[in-house]
Motif scaffolding. Structure first.
Motif, PDB file in Angstrom:
ATOM      1  N   ALA A  20      30.346   8.043  13.784  1.00  8.92           N
ATOM      2  CA  ALA A  20      29.215   8.657  12.936  1.00  8.92           C
ATOM      3  C   ALA A  20      28.956   8.081  11.414  1.00  8.92           C
ATOM      4  CB  ALA A  20      29.298   9.888  12.716  1.00  8.92           C
ATOM      5  N   SER A  21      29.846   7.769  10.803  1.00  9.39           N
ATOM      6  CA  SER A  21      30.006   7.297   9.558  1.00  9.39           C
ATOM      7  C   SER A  21      29.110   6.058   9.417  1.00  9.39           C
ATOM      8  CB  SER A  21      31.244   7.307   8.776  1.00  9.39           C
ATOM      9  OG  SER A  21      31.927   8.499   8.554  1.00  9.39           O
ATOM     10  N   GLY A  22      29.655   4.986  10.125  1.00  8.90           N
ATOM     11  CA  GLY A  22      29.091   3.708  10.414  1.00  8.90           C
ATOM     12  C   GLY A  22      27.448   3.964  10.766  1.00  8.90           C
ATOM     13  N   LEU A  23      27.128   4.485  11.699  1.00  8.10           N
ATOM     14  CA  LEU A  23      25.774   4.973  12.074  1.00  8.10           C
ATOM     15  C   LEU A  23      24.739   5.323  10.849  1.00  8.10           C
ATOM     16  CD1 LEU A  23      23.860   4.613  14.303  1.00  8.10           C
ATOM     17  CD2 LEU A  23      24.008   7.128  15.128  1.00  8.10           C
ATOM     18  N   ALA A  24      25.442   6.323  10.095  1.00  8.10           N
ATOM     19  CA  ALA A  24      24.772   7.118   8.937  1.00  8.10           C
ATOM     20  C   ALA A  24      24.670   5.677   7.974  1.00  8.10           C
ATOM     21  CB  ALA A  24      25.507   7.942   8.335  1.00  8.10           C
ATOM     22  N   ARG A  25      25.665   4.831   7.753  1.00 10.20           N
ATOM     23  CA  ARG A  25      25.701   3.916   6.493  1.00 10.20           C
ATOM     24  C   ARG A  25      24.477   2.930   7.049  1.00 10.20           C
ATOM     25  NH1 ARG A  25      25.827   2.584   1.577  1.00 10.20           N
ATOM     26  NH2 ARG A  25      26.376   0.192   1.251  1.00 10.20           N
ATOM     27  N   LEU A  26      24.316   2.680   8.492  1.00  5.22           N
ATOM     28  CA  LEU A  26      23.326   1.610   8.845  1.00  5.22           C
ATOM     29  C   LEU A  26      21.930   2.362   8.382  1.00  5.22           C
ATOM     30  CD1 LEU A  26      22.451  -0.956  10.568  1.00  5.22           C
ATOM     31  CD2 LEU A  26      22.551   0.519  12.645  1.00  5.22           C
ATOM     32  N   PHE A  27      21.425   3.530   8.891  1.00  7.42           N
ATOM     33  CA  PHE A  27      20.594   4.101   8.639  1.00  7.42           C
ATOM     34  C   PHE A  27      20.253   4.202   7.097  1.00  7.42           C
ATOM     35  CE2 PHE A  27      20.636   5.944  12.944  1.00  7.42           C
ATOM     36  CZ  PHE A  27      19.302   5.789  13.191  1.00  7.42           C
ATOM     37  N   TRP A  28      21.315   4.358   6.409  1.00  9.78           N
ATOM     38  CA  TRP A  28      21.165   4.584   4.638  1.00  9.78           C
ATOM     39  C   TRP A  28      20.734   3.092   4.246  1.00  9.78           C
ATOM     40  CZ3 TRP A  28      20.318   7.687   0.877  1.00  9.78           C
ATOM     41  CH2 TRP A  28      20.447   7.094  -0.411  1.00  9.78           C
ATOM     42  N   LEU A  29      21.326   1.885   4.832  1.00 10.11           N
ATOM     43  CA  LEU A  29      20.743   0.602   4.278  1.00 10.11           C
ATOM     44  C   LEU A  29      19.172   0.453   4.621  1.00 10.11           C
ATOM     45  CD1 LEU A  29      23.942  -1.460   5.231  1.00 10.11           C
ATOM     46  CD2 LEU A  29      23.388  -0.763   2.994  1.00 10.11           C
ATOM     47  N   ARG A  30      18.914   0.738   5.801  1.00  9.19           N
ATOM     48  CA  ARG A  30      17.536   0.623   6.333  1.00  9.19           C
ATOM     49  C   ARG A  30      16.523   1.398   5.024  1.00  9.19           C
ATOM     50  NH1 ARG A  30      16.105  -0.696  11.355  1.00  9.19           N
ATOM     51  NH2 ARG A  30      14.032  -0.670  10.587  1.00  9.19           N
ATOM     52  N   PHE A  31      17.035   2.476   5.051  1.00 11.64           N
ATOM     53  CA  PHE A  31      16.013   3.448   4.074  1.00 11.64           C
ATOM     54  C   PHE A  31      16.088   2.672   2.636  1.00 11.64           C
ATOM     55  CE2 PHE A  31      16.065   6.889   7.393  1.00 11.64           C
ATOM     56  CZ  PHE A  31      14.974   7.099   7.358  1.00 11.64           C
ATOM     57  N   GLU A  32      17.248   2.283   2.438  1.00 11.35           N
ATOM     58  CA  GLU A  32      17.426   1.673   0.950  1.00 11.35           C
ATOM     59  C   GLU A  32      16.689   0.400   0.710  1.00 11.35           C
ATOM     60  OE1 GLU A  32      21.592   0.579  -0.220  1.00 11.35           O
ATOM     61  OE2 GLU A  32      21.041   1.078  -2.170  1.00 11.35           O
ATOM     62  N   ALA A  33      16.548  -0.408   1.917  1.00 14.40           N
ATOM     63  CA  ALA A  33      15.764  -1.536   1.940  1.00 14.40           C
ATOM     64  C   ALA A  33      14.391  -1.293   1.978  1.00 14.40           C
ATOM     65  CB  ALA A  33      15.944  -2.559   2.918  1.00 14.40           C
ATOM     66  N   GLY A  34      13.875  -0.149   2.475  1.00 13.97           N
ATOM     67  CA  GLY A  34      12.630   0.323   2.521  1.00 13.97           C
ATOM     68  C   GLY A  34      11.543  -0.370   3.701  1.00 13.97           C
ATOM     69  N   ASP A  35      12.407  -0.960   4.502  1.00 17.02           N
ATOM     70  CA  ASP A  35      11.544  -1.655   5.611  1.00 17.02           C
ATOM     71  C   ASP A  35      10.924  -0.828   6.513  1.00 17.02           C
ATOM     72  OD1 ASP A  35      14.077  -1.684   6.587  1.00 17.02           O
ATOM     73  OD2 ASP A  35      14.188  -3.442   7.635  1.00 17.02           O
ATOM     74  N   LEU A  36      11.465   0.411   6.640  1.00 14.94           N
ATOM     75  CA  LEU A  36      10.848   1.411   7.603  1.00 14.94           C
ATOM     76  C   LEU A  36       9.398   1.952   6.983  1.00 14.94           C
ATOM     77  CD1 LEU A  36      14.147   3.514   8.534  1.00 14.94           C
ATOM     78  CD2 LEU A  36      13.133   1.794   9.752  1.00 14.94           C
ATOM     79  N   PRO A  38       5.544   1.458   5.838  1.00  9.94           N
ATOM     80  CA  PRO A  38       4.496   0.388   5.724  1.00  9.94           C
ATOM     81  C   PRO A  38       4.318  -0.442   4.533  1.00  9.94           C
ATOM     82  CG  PRO A  38       3.658   2.812   6.173  1.00  9.94           C
ATOM     83  CD  PRO A  38       5.041   2.773   5.451  1.00  9.94           C
ATOM     84  N   PRO A  39       3.687  -1.856   4.895  1.00 12.00           N
ATOM     85  CA  PRO A  39       3.505  -2.699   3.886  1.00 12.00           C
ATOM     86  C   PRO A  39       2.928  -2.162   2.699  1.00 12.00           C
ATOM     87  CG  PRO A  39       3.190  -3.755   5.985  1.00 12.00           C
ATOM     88  CD  PRO A  39       3.248  -2.203   6.137  1.00 12.00           C
ATOM     89  N   TYR A  40       3.243  -2.764   1.560  1.00 16.35           N
ATOM     90  CA  TYR A  40       2.680  -2.526   0.207  1.00 16.35           C
ATOM     91  C   TYR A  40       2.765  -0.907  -0.206  1.00 16.35           C
ATOM     92  CZ  TYR A  40       0.736  -7.127   0.803  1.00 16.35           C
ATOM     93  OH  TYR A  40       0.388  -8.239   1.038  1.00 16.35           O
ATOM     94  N   SER A  41       3.856  -0.422   0.311  1.00 13.20           N
ATOM     95  CA  SER A  41       4.097   0.857  -0.041  1.00 13.20           C
ATOM     96  C   SER A  41       5.107   1.083  -1.166  1.00 13.20           C
ATOM     97  CB  SER A  41       4.893   1.845   1.177  1.00 13.20           C
ATOM     98  OG  SER A  41       5.518   2.835   0.878  1.00 13.20           O
ATOM     99  N   SER A  42       5.255   1.960  -1.925  1.00 17.38           N
ATOM    100  CA  SER A  42       6.014   2.095  -3.565  1.00 17.38           C
ATOM    101  C   SER A  42       7.480   2.369  -2.872  1.00 17.38           C
ATOM    102  CB  SER A  42       5.384   2.828  -4.467  1.00 17.38           C
ATOM    103  OG  SER A  42       5.440   4.262  -3.880  1.00 17.38           O
ATOM    104  N   LEU A  43       7.754   2.749  -1.727  1.00 13.47           N
ATOM    105  CA  LEU A  43       8.923   3.153  -1.383  1.00 13.47           C
ATOM    106  C   LEU A  43       9.629   2.049  -0.527  1.00 13.47           C
ATOM    107  CD1 LEU A  43       7.920   6.549   0.346  1.00 13.47           C
ATOM    108  CD2 LEU A  43       9.201   6.253  -1.617  1.00 13.47           C
ATOM    109  N   ARG A  44       8.912   0.884  -0.475  1.00 16.46           N
ATOM    110  CA  ARG A  44       9.601  -0.152   0.144  1.00 16.46           C
ATOM    111  C   ARG A  44      10.002  -1.280  -0.788  1.00 16.46           C
ATOM    112  NH1 ARG A  44       6.937  -2.851   5.748  1.00 16.46           N
ATOM    113  NH2 ARG A  44       8.595  -4.710   5.846  1.00 16.46           N
ATOM    114  N   GLY A  45      11.496  -1.851  -0.489  1.00 19.53           N
ATOM    115  CA  GLY A  45      11.867  -2.472  -1.397  1.00 19.53           C
ATOM    116  C   GLY A  45      12.187  -4.135  -1.221  1.00 19.53           C
TER     117      GLY A  45
END
Length: 425
Positions: A20-36, A38-45
């Protein structure tokens, strides 16, 4: 056996926690990168986002950059505000929504600037004849009619259109709403590139101080103006790609591409002078996320964060866990060797109940007489002679008359001996 099962359960629990910790870390990295997002969103890094621009605007003293997750007709515009819509698709029905009408009316009456940058790939697949300048957007407008910086908050008037009508004229008036582009008198088109090699940059078409002569350009899109109030700021292949016009007390700026605001552009081709002119820093900047489908819908967790009830929720969870634990297990369990069997438990409870009933309702002087009457009516006396039963009755009456001298226990033992031997004493 119990020790092995316990070790297995502990090992399984550790594996579940690690997974569960590894899965949460994976989702956190995805949200931190922001590729989830849309393009040109200010939440995307990543390079396709605009998070760097938003965080940069926030770090400037005196400039308040905020995100908008509400419909456009609920945006609070003011004279010193710039509303940014980045990465908008030109062919989608969102441009025809009626909420744009309320936003344009608010800009016309209260001031502010609306900036719309389109997504690459938008626009109609056609190119007007001639391949040169399109529509009425003036490419040679002087810098006098163009806002020069953050101090210009009044409505600039184009020299090609005299000021007529009410003081807050909101542009061409139409009886029916047909979309924001039709209301503004502008059309987004896509160039027919073919095999022709196009330039990778746009050149300034006005003599405005502070604007760079050349900016990078990536999308083969341009505008066709249906209103003479539009002024071309930058042209690409002699086609207007960034245009401006006044709108009542405010102004509207259109860009046929969103590349200049992306994280990639701020790393490779940063145009600080153009961004300063665009956002009129240090004015307030509102970055729209509603057109990306990101809507603020606060639930229970959002309301708890709003009213700072995290501590109360944590205490309630701990209380529930303790209550469940108390109901599920005894804090001090009985030893295994001393636990009574089920039948013994039933007998013991019956005897205890009978003794408690006798203590509460039968006095010591009536105890022998009550026991004799209960014994007399029981099936056990059917096997005894009437003479024995009578003698037991006389003994009970004799001893009951003097309860202090003959205790019920001593009399009970005497009766048991009489019945066992068969002879009265």
């Amino acid at each position: 056996m119990f020790s092995i099962q316990r070790k297995t359960a502990v090992l399984g629990l550790i594996c579940i926690i690690v997974f569960a910790s590894g899965l949460a870390r994976l989702f956190w990295l995805r949200f931190e990168a922001g590729d989830l997002y849309p393009p040109y969103s200010s939440l995307r890094g990543d390079p396709l986002g605009t998070q760097v621009l938003y965080e940069g605007l926030q770090s400037i003293d005196g400039s308040g950059a905020t995100r908008n997750f509400r419909p456009l007709d609920q945006v609070d515009m003011a004279a010193g505000s710039t509303f940014v819509v980045c990465g908008l698709k030109g062919g989608e029905g969102f441009l025809a929504a009626g909420m744009w009408q309320a936003l344009l009316a608010r800009i016309s009456n209260q001031g502010g600037r609306l900036f719309i940058a389109f997504m690459p790939g938008s626009g109609k697949e056609k190119s007007p004849a001639g391949g040169g300048r399109t529509g009425h957007a003036s490419a040679n407008a002087s810098s006098d009619s163009l806002p020069q910086g953050p101090d210009d908050n009044r409505a600039p008037v184009s020299r090609s259109k005299p000021e007529t009508g009410p003081p807050f004229d909101s542009g061409p008036q139409r009886s029916e709403w047909s979309g924001v582009m039709a209301e503004l008198g502008l059309t987004l088109l896509k160039a027919n590139t073919g095999e022709h090699a196009f330039a990778d940059g746009a050149r300034r078409s006005v003599a405005a101080a502070g604007l760079p002569e050349w900016i990078p350009w990536r999308a083969p899109h341009f505008f066709a103006a249906d209103d003479a109030a539009w002024q071309s700021i930058y042209t690409w292949e002699d086609r207007p790609v960034i245009v401006w016009r006044s709108w009542g007390r405010g102004s509207v700026v259109m860009s046929a591409d969103s590349y200049l605001l992306s994280n990639e552009a701020l790393r490779r081709h940063r145009q600080a002078a153009f961004l300063t002119w665009l956002f009129r820093l240090p004015d307030r900047v509102i970055v729209d996320e509603y057109h990306h489908g990101l809507v603020d819908r606060p639930g229970i967790a959002g309301l708890m964060r709003k009213y700072r009830l995290q501590g109360f929720a944590a205490g309630l969870v701990v209380l529930v866990i303790l209550w469940v634990w108390r109901q599920a297990a005894v804090f001090v369990p009985r030893p295994l060797d001393h636990r009574p069997k089920e039948d013994e438990q039933g007998i013991g409870r019956s005897v205890e109940g009978w003794i408690s009933l006798m203590r509460q309702h039968i006095g010591p002087q009536d105890l022998l007489r009550t026991c004799y009457q209960a014994w007399r009516t029981s099936p056990a006396t059917a096997r005894l002679a009437q003479e024995r039963i009578a003698r037991v009755g006389h003994l009970v009456e004799y001893c009951g008359a003097d309860a202090r001298r003959h205790t019920p226990i001593s009399v009970y033992k005497t009766i048991c001996e009489m019945l066992a031997k068969g002879n009265p004493s």
